[in-house]
Scaffold this active site. Structure first.
Site, short mmCIF file in Angstrom:
data_model
loop_
_atom_site.label_atom_id
_atom_site.label_comp_id
_atom_site.label_asym_id
_atom_site.label_seq_id
_atom_site.Cartn_x
_atom_site.Cartn_y
_atom_site.Cartn_z
N ARG A 84 -26.29 45.00 -55.30
CA ARG A 84 -26.83 45.19 -53.87
C ARG A 84 -28.21 44.42 -53.62
NH1 ARG A 84 -27.78 50.99 -51.13
NH2 ARG A 84 -28.18 50.50 -49.29
N CYS A 110 -25.21 40.87 -64.17
CA CYS A 110 -25.11 39.31 -64.49
C CYS A 110 -25.68 38.83 -65.89
CB CYS A 110 -26.06 38.97 -63.40
SG CYS A 110 -27.90 39.39 -63.30
N CYS A 156 -30.41 42.52 -66.43
CA CYS A 156 -29.30 43.43 -65.75
C CYS A 156 -27.97 43.39 -66.63
CB CYS A 156 -29.08 42.59 -64.65
SG CYS A 156 -27.55 42.96 -63.49
N CYS A 210 -26.50 37.28 -58.93
CA CYS A 210 -26.07 38.63 -59.44
C CYS A 210 -25.33 39.23 -58.08
CB CYS A 210 -27.28 39.27 -59.68
SG CYS A 210 -26.61 40.98 -60.31
N CYS A 224 -32.69 39.89 -62.68
CA CYS A 224 -31.25 39.58 -62.49
C CYS A 224 -31.18 38.08 -62.23
CB CYS A 224 -30.58 40.15 -61.33
SG CYS A 224 -30.46 41.97 -61.37
N THR A 230 -36.20 49.62 -59.89
CA THR A 230 -35.19 49.74 -60.88
C THR A 230 -35.60 49.12 -62.24
OG1 THR A 230 -33.97 47.60 -60.48
CG2 THR A 230 -33.14 49.32 -59.12
N ARG A 238 -36.18 44.93 -67.62
CA ARG A 238 -35.18 44.84 -68.72
C ARG A 238 -34.09 43.92 -67.88
NH1 ARG A 238 -35.09 49.94 -66.37
NH2 ARG A 238 -32.96 50.60 -65.72
#
Length: 359
Positions: A53, A80, A77, A50, A46, A42, A75
């Site tokens: 999933r 969170c 999240c 967080c 995080c 992705t 980058r």
């Protein structure tokens, strides 16, 4: 001397061990974990807690800082917000408990406040504060009750002013080590059993209420030992109790073997510690220092999450009433010097030596 290959292998093993632990914390959504994780598929990083999933293990990368994660091309999240100031749920819980002293606050209620499970709330708060939420609230009430009793001595008024819903609740959970009425009278009528015996560190004297061990002092002579108890509890009824020699033996065993007196089920091992919330936290932190090791006052303060409380930690150590069991002898100066000790620096030196050698 190890070869470069051996060093590299050890470093890899250590990294793997740390990442395995980090993965476990991620799976538990542990808010106290000190790292960030990124997901290769992705491109997002995080916080461990967080609510997104859970990713596959092979897609996860771990970073100590947000800067390191961003430098690697990930980058933050949006859920969170790892770049935002770190939230400390323990502060929210503490504030909520302080605002609701007039009633019992359940773990389920605190879990909703902190957005955690009740189990995580209990564990996180105890790690941070050194006591459970229930113990923290009881200590706050006890502190208010002590203050009110000392100020005017009116027991009924003081009980309700401190947040207890009834006199029975105050008698059960005030943590005074005695009833509120006896506390208001300076301990008058309180019964304390005691026993003294020789030890490698001089004379040891223990005092115990029905709640548990309330005094363990070291002295040069039997007379000095008994005098220390009478000075600490001048209004109490003191009664010699030879059976308490078991507590002396257990305390000395805790030095030789590191056993915890409160966990020794063959003895009346509960501790009747009387102090402020902060003092109770310090004494709990001292009991977490491994036998034979030392910490500086500033290190204890940092481990408690109170880096500016070095002097307060030192004062709490000086107020400790149960030597050996609450091991204030394991706290030293910033330079490693033994500094002061309520029962003498030479005894402190001897106790630390005994802990390190097991003799």
């Amino acid at each position: 001397m190890m070869s470069n290959v051996q060093v590299a292998t050890m470093e890899q093993a250590l990294k793997a061990f740390n990442e395995n632990r980090a993965w476990q914390q991620l799976c538990e959504r542990d808010s106290s974990a000190q790292f960030f994780y990124a997901v290769a598929t992705t491109g997002v990083f995080c916080r461990p807690e967080c609510k997104s999933r859970r990713p596959l293990r092979e897609n996860v990368r771990f970073f100590e800082t947000t800067a390191a994660a961003q430098a690697a091309g990930f980058r933050p999240c949006k859920r969170c917000r790892p770049n935002a100031s770190l939230r400390d749920p323990s502060n929210e819980i503490r504030a909520y408990l302080e605002a609701n002293l007039d009633r019992a606050v359940s773990l389920a209620e605190l879990a909703r406040i902190a957005d955690m499970s009740p189990f995580t709330v209990q564990r996180m708060f105890k790690q941070k504060m050194g006591v459970s939420p229930l113990q923290y609230q009881r200590s706050l009430r006890a502190g208010k009750l002590r203050g009110a009793l000392k100020q005017n001595g009116r027991v009924t008024d003081a009980i309700y002013e401190a947040g207890f819903g009834s006199s029975s609740r105050a008698y059960e959970g005030a943590q005074l080590g005695m009833t509120p009425t006896r506390f208001a009278r300076g301990g008058e009528g309180e019964r304390i059993g005691w026993c003294a015996a020789r030890s490698p560190f001089g004379w040891v004297i223990v005092g115990s209420t029905q709640r548990g061990l309330c005094w363990l002092s070291l002295a040069g002579t039997a007379a000095e030992a008994e005098a220390s108890l009478r000075e600490e509890f001048p209004a109490a009824k003191l009664q010699r109790d030879p059976s308490l020699s078991r507590l002396v033996d257990a305390a000395l065993q805790s030095v030789r073997e590191g056993s915890d007196l409160s966990e020794n089920r063959g003895l009346p091992g509960a501790l009747d510690l009387r102090g402020t919330v902060f003092q109770l936290r310090v004494w709990q932190a001292l009991r977490q220092i491994p036998r034979g090791e030392t910490r500086s006052y500033s290190e204890v303060a940092r481990e408690m999450g109170e880096p500016n409380a070095t002097r307060a930690v030192a004062r709490a150590c000086a107020m400790n009433r149960v030597a050996l069991v609450v091991p204030c002898h394991r706290v030293v100066g910033a330079s490693g010097s033994l500094t002061g000790y309520r029962w003498g620096v030479e005894r402190k030196k001897a106790i630390l030596k005994a802990e390190r050698t097991g003799s």
